[in-house]
Each structure stands twice: as structure tokens, then as C-alpha cells.
Design an enzyme around this catalytic site. Structure first.
Site, PDB file in Angstrom:
ATOM      1  N   HIS A 115      34.305  45.920  33.834  1.00 19.13           N
ATOM      2  CA  HIS A 115      34.782  45.051  34.728  1.00 19.13           C
ATOM      3  C   HIS A 115      35.633  45.309  35.984  1.00 19.13           C
ATOM      4  O   HIS A 115      37.362  45.510  35.437  1.00 19.13           O
ATOM      5  CB  HIS A 115      34.959  43.267  33.795  1.00 19.13           C
ATOM      6  CG  HIS A 115      34.647  42.124  34.689  1.00 19.13           C
ATOM      7  ND1 HIS A 115      34.244  41.337  35.073  1.00 19.13           N
ATOM      8  CD2 HIS A 115      34.934  41.963  35.972  1.00 19.13           C
ATOM      9  CE1 HIS A 115      34.167  40.617  35.146  1.00 19.13           C
ATOM     10  NE2 HIS A 115      35.066  41.051  36.162  1.00 19.13           N
TER      11      HIS A 115
ATOM     12  N   LEU B 172      36.094  47.648  42.501  1.00 19.88           N
ATOM     13  CA  LEU B 172      37.236  48.907  43.624  1.00 19.88           C
ATOM     14  C   LEU B 172      36.614  48.219  44.979  1.00 19.88           C
ATOM     15  O   LEU B 172      37.547  49.168  45.876  1.00 19.88           O
ATOM     16  CB  LEU B 172      35.173  50.005  43.280  1.00 19.88           C
ATOM     17  CG  LEU B 172      35.758  50.597  41.463  1.00 19.88           C
ATOM     18  CD1 LEU B 172      34.426  51.298  41.757  1.00 19.88           C
ATOM     19  CD2 LEU B 172      36.788  50.987  41.372  1.00 19.88           C
ATOM     20  N   ARG B 173      36.593  47.124  45.373  1.00 21.42           N
ATOM     21  CA  ARG B 173      36.839  46.582  46.586  1.00 21.42           C
ATOM     22  C   ARG B 173      36.197  47.365  47.815  1.00 21.42           C
ATOM     23  O   ARG B 173      35.898  47.107  49.044  1.00 21.42           O
ATOM     24  CB  ARG B 173      38.079  46.412  46.511  1.00 21.42           C
ATOM     25  CG  ARG B 173      38.606  45.888  46.242  1.00 21.42           C
ATOM     26  CD  ARG B 173      38.068  44.630  45.598  1.00 21.42           C
ATOM     27  NE  ARG B 173      39.389  43.601  45.185  1.00 21.42           N
ATOM     28  CZ  ARG B 173      38.847  41.991  44.427  1.00 21.42           C
ATOM     29  NH1 ARG B 173      37.697  41.658  44.753  1.00 21.42           N
ATOM     30  NH2 ARG B 173      39.937  41.568  43.443  1.00 21.42           N
TER      31      ARG B 173
ATOM     32  N   HIS C 216      34.938  37.892  30.999  1.00 25.52           N
ATOM     33  CA  HIS C 216      36.180  37.465  30.873  1.00 25.52           C
ATOM     34  C   HIS C 216      35.746  35.886  30.354  1.00 25.52           C
ATOM     35  O   HIS C 216      36.580  35.041  31.169  1.00 25.52           O
ATOM     36  CB  HIS C 216      37.029  37.253  32.902  1.00 25.52           C
ATOM     37  CG  HIS C 216      35.743  36.594  33.392  1.00 25.52           C
ATOM     38  ND1 HIS C 216      35.386  35.944  33.421  1.00 25.52           N
ATOM     39  CD2 HIS C 216      35.501  37.947  35.053  1.00 25.52           C
ATOM     40  CE1 HIS C 216      34.214  35.569  35.045  1.00 25.52           C
ATOM     41  NE2 HIS C 216      35.043  36.676  35.332  1.00 25.52           N
TER      42      HIS C 216
ATOM     43  N   ASN D 269      30.544  42.075  44.303  1.00 28.78           N
ATOM     44  CA  ASN D 269      31.648  41.558  45.517  1.00 28.78           C
ATOM     45  C   ASN D 269      32.215  42.470  46.466  1.00 28.78           C
ATOM     46  O   ASN D 269      33.133  42.099  46.685  1.00 28.78           O
ATOM     47  CB  ASN D 269      32.104  39.947  44.985  1.00 28.78           C
ATOM     48  CG  ASN D 269      33.425  40.519  44.384  1.00 28.78           C
ATOM     49  OD1 ASN D 269      33.816  41.803  43.916  1.00 28.78           O
ATOM     50  ND2 ASN D 269      34.283  39.465  43.556  1.00 28.78           N
TER      51      ASN D 269
ATOM     52  N   ASP E 105      38.311  43.358  33.837  1.00 23.61           N
ATOM     53  CA  ASP E 105      38.373  42.084  35.327  1.00 23.61           C
ATOM     54  C   ASP E 105      39.448  43.058  36.345  1.00 23.61           C
ATOM     55  O   ASP E 105      40.251  42.434  37.373  1.00 23.61           O
ATOM     56  CB  ASP E 105      38.382  41.174  35.081  1.00 23.61           C
ATOM     57  CG  ASP E 105      38.093  40.454  36.390  1.00 23.61           C
ATOM     58  OD1 ASP E 105      37.547  40.632  37.252  1.00 23.61           O
ATOM     59  OD2 ASP E 105      38.152  39.205  36.603  1.00 23.61           O
TER      60      ASP E 105
ATOM     61  N   HIS F  98      29.394  35.315  35.302  1.00 24.65           N
ATOM     62  CA  HIS F  98      30.229  35.131  35.637  1.00 24.65           C
ATOM     63  C   HIS F  98      30.152  33.570  35.890  1.00 24.65           C
ATOM     64  O   HIS F  98      30.236  32.590  36.562  1.00 24.65           O
ATOM     65  CB  HIS F  98      31.085  34.859  36.878  1.00 24.65           C
ATOM     66  CG  HIS F  98      32.128  34.025  37.732  1.00 24.65           C
ATOM     67  ND1 HIS F  98      33.084  34.921  37.998  1.00 24.65           N
ATOM     68  CD2 HIS F  98      32.431  33.504  37.971  1.00 24.65           C
ATOM     69  CE1 HIS F  98      33.956  34.262  38.353  1.00 24.65           C
ATOM     70  NE2 HIS F  98      33.624  33.003  38.371  1.00 24.65           N
TER      71      HIS F  98
HETATM   72  O1  DOR Z   1      40.401  36.239  39.181  1.00 20.54           O
HETATM   73  C1  DOR Z   1      38.919  37.286  40.268  1.00 20.54           C
HETATM   74  N1  DOR Z   1      39.107  38.112  40.802  1.00 20.54           N
HETATM   75  N2  DOR Z   1      38.046  36.359  39.686  1.00 20.54           N
HETATM   76  C2  DOR Z   1      36.886  36.670  39.966  1.00 20.54           C
HETATM   77  O2  DOR Z   1      36.262  36.246  39.067  1.00 20.54           O
HETATM   78  C3  DOR Z   1      36.889  37.947  40.623  1.00 20.54           C
HETATM   79  C4  DOR Z   1      37.806  38.486  41.369  1.00 20.54           C
HETATM   80  C5  DOR Z   1      38.286  39.385  42.682  1.00 20.54           C
HETATM   81  O3  DOR Z   1      36.951  39.575  43.027  1.00 20.54           O
HETATM   82  O4  DOR Z   1      38.919  39.111  42.712  1.00 20.54           O
END
Ligand code: DOR
Length: 428
Positions: free
Chosen positions: A64, A67-68, A236, A98, A309, A183
């Protein structure tokens, strides 16, 4: 290129090995466990690492990670995320969809994998979105993404609120033999909450996210998992009720696995008392009772894996009022020392802990022989000193995300070497 790792405490839960053994890596693979190393040590082409007094285990696998890239390179890139992973002892990371654009079709998956091959230093396994644009409506191109290399589907960061869409996603996932990562959050209940709903949120005057928001969707997804027979993985897990639901489902034989993050098994919502936005995360850090239930779930095996995460954000984004800050904690570089506290507190043995960081995640997601030191497996190895004290210093993170609530903490456990496919990608 050969590497001989000498005299380390070899811990490989996949083979129930926990003893002092030498380990030889050659041609990117685990070669074996030579007992007589004289000739190898005289061979100048063999790099020798003295691991006496240190632990040698399969490289950690994080199911989890955010990597953005593409789209949010100011928060993290595939390169910086991989460097952070290597510094944390992770040789494989599973990255969430995402991004911008969302990883909801094969071309985005291919882009991520190309970047990972050319700029990354650890193995990257992408997760495809469940729905197009993570909008919760039309299903994404699940078959094509699997073909391109996705190892699971998830709308992580957002839940799929429509139960019919989730049912269809699970049916597709089953046909393509992909797990579905949930999620679990009822958006109508969490509404515009920013932290755990309870005494602390009342004192702080912050809007709360109730436990029920997670538990309703965990219950729904277990029900749909039973209906479809699909492998469901709950990301999570943060509440005692969610642990109980997964425990009961497992007892009934439902194909469900669960994950705990270091922040949820280390902190309780009192950590938010000074409005520190680095504690703002989704799901939120819960009560002490919830934290204890997660530790219990790890102990009795209800929670199969530890995942970070890892959710990096920039300092500017986090340096705002608590209400406005984005959710997320940068977790890759503090995971091992936080997890070792479970051993110190006698929740897990060191072997059980390593199993939850290696073999178990490999079994859940990655259809390959990773997470093991069996001869022939990829030479993904970590060497660490469980007793060395380290002081968490966010300014030394490889990740662009400095958003950690653990800055300044003194913890035990230092990563010494991370080796991926027989190449040293991190050394302390
Ligand atoms: O705290 C979080 N940040 N929970 C998530 O489910 C997404 C993540 C994020 O992409 O920043």
C-alpha cells in the site's frame, strides 16, 4: 555479480528458517546457503558482506503505497518513492491508482511500469482503479490493466459507494484472478470529518469520522465477497469493529485478508491534541481501544500484513489549518522501527513480524516467487540491525513527503542493506 552475505541471522518465514546461515546471491537470484565460504571469499568478483549479529531476511513488500506519479510529482515521483522504499528495506511496492490521470486503463499502467523500470530502484506493482476516474460509476478497463501488469484493483483514497458497482467489480476481478482492495469508508457518514469521532475531536472542536463509517463498508464488502467468492483485501484497518468483522468472516471461510499500518498500531487519537496536521490521515488514528484491537488482530492472525499507506504530501500542503490539510502520512522510512515495537511489546515474534512484511503480502498480491529466500527466487534481500537505535529525522528522508508524526522519535531498528535482484540499492 555475486554477493556473499556471511554469518547473518537468516530469517525466512516461507521456509521456517531462523538460524545463522550464509547466503549467496548470483545472477540476480538466490543461489543457496554455502557453509564453506573460503573459495568464495578469495574470489575478487564476489562482494562479501559481514552480517554477523544482523538479521538477513527477504526484502519487505509493501502492498500500500502512493507513488503520486503521474500528476502529483511535487509530492513524490516514482524515483523518490522507490528510493524511500529502498531506505525502508522494501524491495517491492504496490502503488495505488489515485494519480492524475487515474490508473484506470492500460496506458497509465504501462507508463508507471516504464518509469519504474527506467528510474525506480525497487520492484513496482501497480494497482488499477475499480472505476473510471475513481468516480464510483463505470467500471475501469480491468482486463486490459491486468494484461498490462496490474496486480489488484482498488479505488483507494475513495470507496466505491454503489454496492451494485462493487458487486460487478468483484465478479470481474474474480474472472481475472485479481484481488479487490477495499478502502472501507461510508462517505455519507464520514462526511466532512477530519479526525476520529470521539472525546478528543469534541475537545478540539474538529469534525469526527465515526468507526461505523469503516465498519459498514467492511461488512458490505465481506457480504459481497461471500456472494462472489472474490479475494477481498481490507486496506488500512483502523477500528476494533472492523477487526471483529474480518475475524468472524475468516472463521466462516470467507476469502478475506486484512492490513494494518504502523500509524494505526502505534498511535491513538490523543496524538492529534496539538492540531499537528502530520497526524491527519484517512482512516483516522482511532482510540486506544481500537489501537489495542489492531495489535490483537495482528497477534492472532486476523490482520495478515503490515503495509505503510505511504501518502506523501508537501510541507506547504500540510502547513495549514487542520481542517484544510490533506490526509496522509509518509510511511516508508519509519515502518521497520515502528513494527519492531510489536516484537518489543511481545505482540509478535520477529519471525511473525517478518512474515507479515514478506511472505504474506507476496501471497496476497504478487503472483511470483517473491517474499522468500528459496534458491531460484529473485535476490530481493534486506539486512538490518534490530537493536541499533535510530532517531527519526524527516529532513533525511529520501521521500519528498516529510509528513510524519514520528519526527524526533528514538526507535530501534536500522536498515543496513537493501538488495533488489542482486543489486545493492541502499546501504547505510
Ligand atoms: O490518508 C490517506 N491518504 N488515505 C488515503 O486513503 C489516501 C491517501 C492519499 O492518497 O493521500
Amino acid at each position: 555479480m555475486k554477493i556473499l552475505i556471511k554469518d547473518g541471522q537468516l530469517i525466512d518465514p516461507s521456509q521456517e528458517i531462523n538460524e545463522v546461515r550464509n547466503l549467496l546471491l548470483s545472477d540476480g537470484k538466490i543461489n543457496g546457503y554455502p557453509s564453506d565460504t573460503k573459495e568464495l571469499e578469495m574470489d575478487s568478483s564476489v562482494q562479501v558482506i559481514d552480517a554477523s549479529g544482523k538479521v538477513v531476511s527477504p526484502g519487505f513488500i509493501d502492498l500500500h503505497v502512493h507513488l503520486r506519479e503521474p500528476g502529483f510529482e511535487h509530492k513524490e515521483t516514482i524515483r523518490t518513492g522507490c528510493l524511500a522504499a529502498a531506505a525502508g528495506g522494501f524491495t517491492s511496492v504496490v502503488c495505488m491508482p489515485n494519480t492524475n490521470p487515474v490508473n484506470d486503463n492500460a496506458s497509465v499502467t504501462e507508463y508507471i511500469l516504464l518509469k519504474a523500470r527506467t528510474e525506480g530502484v525497487v520492484n513496482v506493482f501497480p494497482v488499477g482503479a475499480i472505476t473510471k476516474g475513481q468516480k464510483g460509476q463505470a467500471l475501469a478497463e480491468i482486463g486490459e490493466m491486468r494484461e498490462a501488469g496490474c496486480v489488484a484493483i482498488s479505488d483507494d483514497g475513495r470507496p466505491v459507494m454503489n454496492s451494485r458497482v462493487m458487486r460487478h467489480a468483484m465478479e470481474y476481478a474474480k474472472a481475472f484472478e485479481l484481488p479487490v482492495i477495499s478502502h472501507a469508508e461510508d462517505l455519507n457518514l464520514s462526511s466532512d470529518g477530519v479526525m476520529n469521532d470521539g472525546f478528543t475531536s469534541t475537545i478540539l472542536g474538529l469534525r469526527g469520522i465515526p468507526n461505523a463509517s469503516e465498519e459498514i463498508i467492511v461488512a458490505r464488502d465481506i457480504t459481497l465477497g461471500e456472494l462472489t467468492g472474490t479475494h477481498l483485501h481490507i486496506a488500512h484497518v483502523s477500528t476494533a469493529g472492523a477487526v471483529r468483522l474480518i475475524r468472524d468472516a475468516k472463521k466462516r471461510g470467507v476469502k478475506v485478508t486484512g492490513e494494518a499500518t504502523p500509524h494505526h498500531f502505534t498511535l491513538n487519537d490523543k496524538a492529534v491534541l496539538n492540531y499537528d496536521t502530520s497526524t491527519k490521515v484517512n482512516p483516522p488514528i482511532r482510540s486506544r481501544e481500537d489501537m489495542e484491537a489492531i495489535r490483537e488482530g495482528l497477534k492472532d492472525g486476523v490482520l495478515d500484513i503490515i503495509a505503510t499507506d505511504h501518502a506523501p504530501h508537501t510541507e506547504d500542503e500540510k502547513k495549514v489549518e487542520f481542517d484544510l490539510a490533506p490526509f496522509g502520512i509518509s510511511g516508508l522510512e519509519t515502518a521497520l522501527p515502528l513494527a519492531l515495537r510489536l516484537v518489543e511489546d511481545r505482540i509478535l515474534t520477529l519471525t511473525e513480524l517478518i512474515r507479515k512484511l514478506t511472505f504474506n503480502p507476496a501471497q496476497i498480491i504478487i503472483r511470483s516467487n517473491r517474499g522468500t529466500l528459496k534458491p531460484g527466487a529473485p535476490a530481493d534481500v534486506v539486512i538490518f540491525d534490530p537493536n541499533k537505535t535510530v532517531k527519526v529525522d524527516r529532513d533525511k528522508f529520501f521521500s519528498k513527503g516529510r509528513n510524519t508524526p514520528f519526527h524526533g522519535w528514538r526507535l530501534s531498528g536500522q536498515i543496513l542493506y537493501t538488495i533488489v535482484g542482486g543489486e545493492i540499492v541502499f546501504s547505510a
